[in-house]
Design a protein around this motif. Structure first.
Motif, short mmCIF file in Angstrom:
data_model
loop_
_atom_site.label_atom_id
_atom_site.label_comp_id
_atom_site.label_asym_id
_atom_site.label_seq_id
_atom_site.Cartn_x
_atom_site.Cartn_y
_atom_site.Cartn_z
N ASP A 140 0.81 -1.21 0.00
CA ASP A 140 0.00 0.00 0.00
C ASP A 140 0.84 1.26 0.00
O ASP A 140 0.39 2.30 -0.44
N THR A 141 2.04 1.21 0.54
CA THR A 141 2.80 2.44 0.75
C THR A 141 4.00 2.59 -0.15
O THR A 141 4.55 3.68 -0.24
N GLY A 142 4.47 1.54 -0.75
CA GLY A 142 5.67 1.66 -1.56
C GLY A 142 6.93 1.58 -0.73
O GLY A 142 8.02 1.54 -1.26
N VAL A 143 6.82 1.60 0.58
CA VAL A 143 8.00 1.49 1.43
C VAL A 143 7.87 0.38 2.45
O VAL A 143 8.73 0.17 3.24
N VAL A 165 0.36 9.02 1.73
CA VAL A 165 1.30 9.95 2.37
C VAL A 165 0.65 11.30 2.59
O VAL A 165 0.80 11.90 3.66
N ILE A 166 -0.09 11.77 1.62
CA ILE A 166 -0.60 13.14 1.72
C ILE A 166 -1.63 13.30 2.82
O ILE A 166 -1.64 14.32 3.53
N PHE A 167 -2.48 12.31 3.04
CA PHE A 167 -3.48 12.44 4.11
C PHE A 167 -2.84 12.39 5.49
O PHE A 167 -3.13 13.23 6.34
N VAL A 189 9.00 15.52 1.51
CA VAL A 189 9.94 15.05 0.49
C VAL A 189 9.45 13.75 -0.13
O VAL A 189 9.59 13.52 -1.34
N MET A 190 8.84 12.88 0.69
CA MET A 190 8.32 11.62 0.16
C MET A 190 7.27 11.86 -0.92
O MET A 190 7.22 11.14 -1.92
N LEU A 191 6.44 12.87 -0.72
CA LEU A 191 5.46 13.20 -1.76
C LEU A 191 6.15 13.56 -3.06
O LEU A 191 5.71 13.16 -4.15
N GLN A 192 7.24 14.30 -2.97
CA GLN A 192 7.99 14.67 -4.17
C GLN A 192 8.62 13.44 -4.82
O GLN A 192 8.64 13.32 -6.05
N VAL A 193 9.11 12.52 -3.99
CA VAL A 193 9.72 11.30 -4.52
C VAL A 193 8.68 10.48 -5.28
O VAL A 193 8.93 9.96 -6.38
N TYR A 194 7.48 10.37 -4.72
CA TYR A 194 6.42 9.63 -5.40
C TYR A 194 6.04 10.29 -6.72
O TYR A 194 5.79 9.61 -7.71
N SER A 197 -7.84 4.36 9.77
CA SER A 197 -6.43 4.10 10.05
C SER A 197 -5.54 4.40 8.85
O SER A 197 -4.42 4.88 8.99
N LEU A 198 -6.06 4.13 7.66
CA LEU A 198 -5.28 4.35 6.45
C LEU A 198 -4.85 5.80 6.32
O LEU A 198 -3.76 6.11 5.84
#
Length: 404
Positions: A10-13, A112-114, A163-168, A390-391
């Protein structure tokens, strides 16, 4: 390599629990081997990041040479985050024939954004408004919150999610570059490293003009100072088997390189402070050019140690393996909330000093605060993971309630 597999995460990480190898039935998409060493890398990195935050919040980081020397070396954790993200995303998507940029953004960015917006608001309300007796001003001060959220400033760790948002957003471009340079990845990495050295030289030595300075200091909240480590992890994912073979049997060489590069980084820092009169604390210490060799070696050593554990020792340490899996699954959620737990641990004051530090002294104060922060954060995460939504609160799916 382990033969277990992962689901599409779900998260990519964060990889999911192991399953048996099976095709998904979609053209160009197969389930992948579960990389247990990624769990250990993630859990170790997040634990060390929380330690650094506890250390700097329980000591005077602006005057303490030992604290700043420790922080200097532990900056490798920040860059490991981005290398790990590049590694996992590339591992999942490099040979996925049906990769869709829009689908990738739709699935990843919301996770990530929420949490970023929700926790930024929580930190602003608690630390900036409630702690300063301004809670009633919240409805009329949302413009203040807006200025903080655009740069990840509501909590001192929130820039990471920014920064993670930018990476995505940029990952489809990274994927295209890595695919387009197959057979020439060493040159892609060398070019990225050259750019990284130039970036750190500019950050360290360039004095921006007054017109640029108000924006320049936000460089740490952009992907630019981390671009090399994203590529480092992404390319390592493509060549993980060759890298695993190359690292095998090189423990002493890696340990020697770690001591050598770490000593070099610390030596240059101490020379600057003791001889050249540089300040003990530098906000840009994570971007010192002389730190780059240590950052690369440190994350390589962590990868090698984790891979060795997963290959040879995981089956002999089942309890530890379960603890690692548990910690890895909750690491992102703990990262979101640990600063809030730390804030409340240090909030009660005695003569202007945190009561817990006044009662315990040092180094016990820092040690107890660290353990309490980890425990409190894990407890809070367990509560949040069982709540509806929770998500959006934790970036992870809701856990089912257990029945007797």
């Amino acid at each position: 390599m382990t033969t277990a597999v992962t689901r599409a995460t779900d998260t990519g990480v964060q990889p999911s629990a192991p399953q048996s190898t099976v095709a998904t039935g979609v053209a160009g998409r197969t389930r992948r081997a579960y990389l247990h060493h990624v769990d250990l890398i993630r859990a170790t990195t997040f634990s060390l990041v929380i330690f650094v935050h506890c250390l700097t919040q329980t000591t005077n980081e602006f005057t303490s040479l030992p604290v700043n020397t420790t922080s200097l070396l532990l900056h490798f954790t920040r860059n490991t985050f981005f290398a790990l993200t590049g590694f996992v995303l590339m591992y999942q998507n490099f040979d996925k024939a049906d990769f869709s940029t829009l689908d990738f953004w739709r699935r990843r960015i919301k996770l990530v954004i929420f949490p970023y917006l929700i926790w930024s608001f929580i930190y602003w309300v608690v630390q900036a408004m409630w702690a300063n007796g301004r809670l009633s001003d919240v409805p009329t001060s949302l413009n203040e919150f807006g200025k903080l959220v655009v740069w990840g400033l509501s909590g001192f760790q929130m820039y990471f999610l920014f920064v993670m948002l930018q990476v995505y957003l940029l990952f489809p471009l990274v994927l295209w570059l890595v695919r387009a340079t197959v057979g020439r990845h060493r040159w892609l990495l060398a070019g990225s490293l050259a750019v990284q050295v130039a970036i750190t030289l500019i950050i360290t030595y360039w004095e921006p003009p007054a017109s640029v300075a108000p924006y320049w200091w936000h460089h740490y909240a952009t992907f630019i100072p981390y671009q090399f480590f994203i590529f480092y992890g992404a390319i390592a994912a493509v060549h993980r088997e060759e890298i695993g073979r190359w690292l095998s049997g090189k423990a002493w060489w890696l340990a020697g390189a770690l001591l050598l590069t770490g000593g070099f980084a610390v030596g240059v820092y101490l020379y600057g402070v003791k001889v050249q009169g540089h300040p003990v604390h530098d906000n840009d210490s994570a971007f010192f050019p002389t730190l780059i060799p240590f950052l690369i070696v440190a994350m390589t050593c962590l990868y090698a140690a984790a891979a060795h554990w997963a290959e040879h020792w995981r089956e002999f340490t089942p309890r530890f393996a379960r603890a690692v899996s548990f910690a890895s699954n909750r690491s992102f959620s703990v990262f979101l909330c640990h600063v809030l737990v730390l804030f409340f641990l240090l909030y009660p004051k005695v003569d202007g000093r945190p009561a817990i530090l006044a009662a315990l002294g040092q180094p016990w104060g820092t040690a107890v605060v660290y353990v309490a922060t980890l425990a409190g954060s894990l407890l809070l995460v367990e509560v949040l993971r069982h709540l509806p939504g929770s998500l959006y609160l934790t970036g992870r799916p809701r856990l089912p309630l257990r029945r007797r």
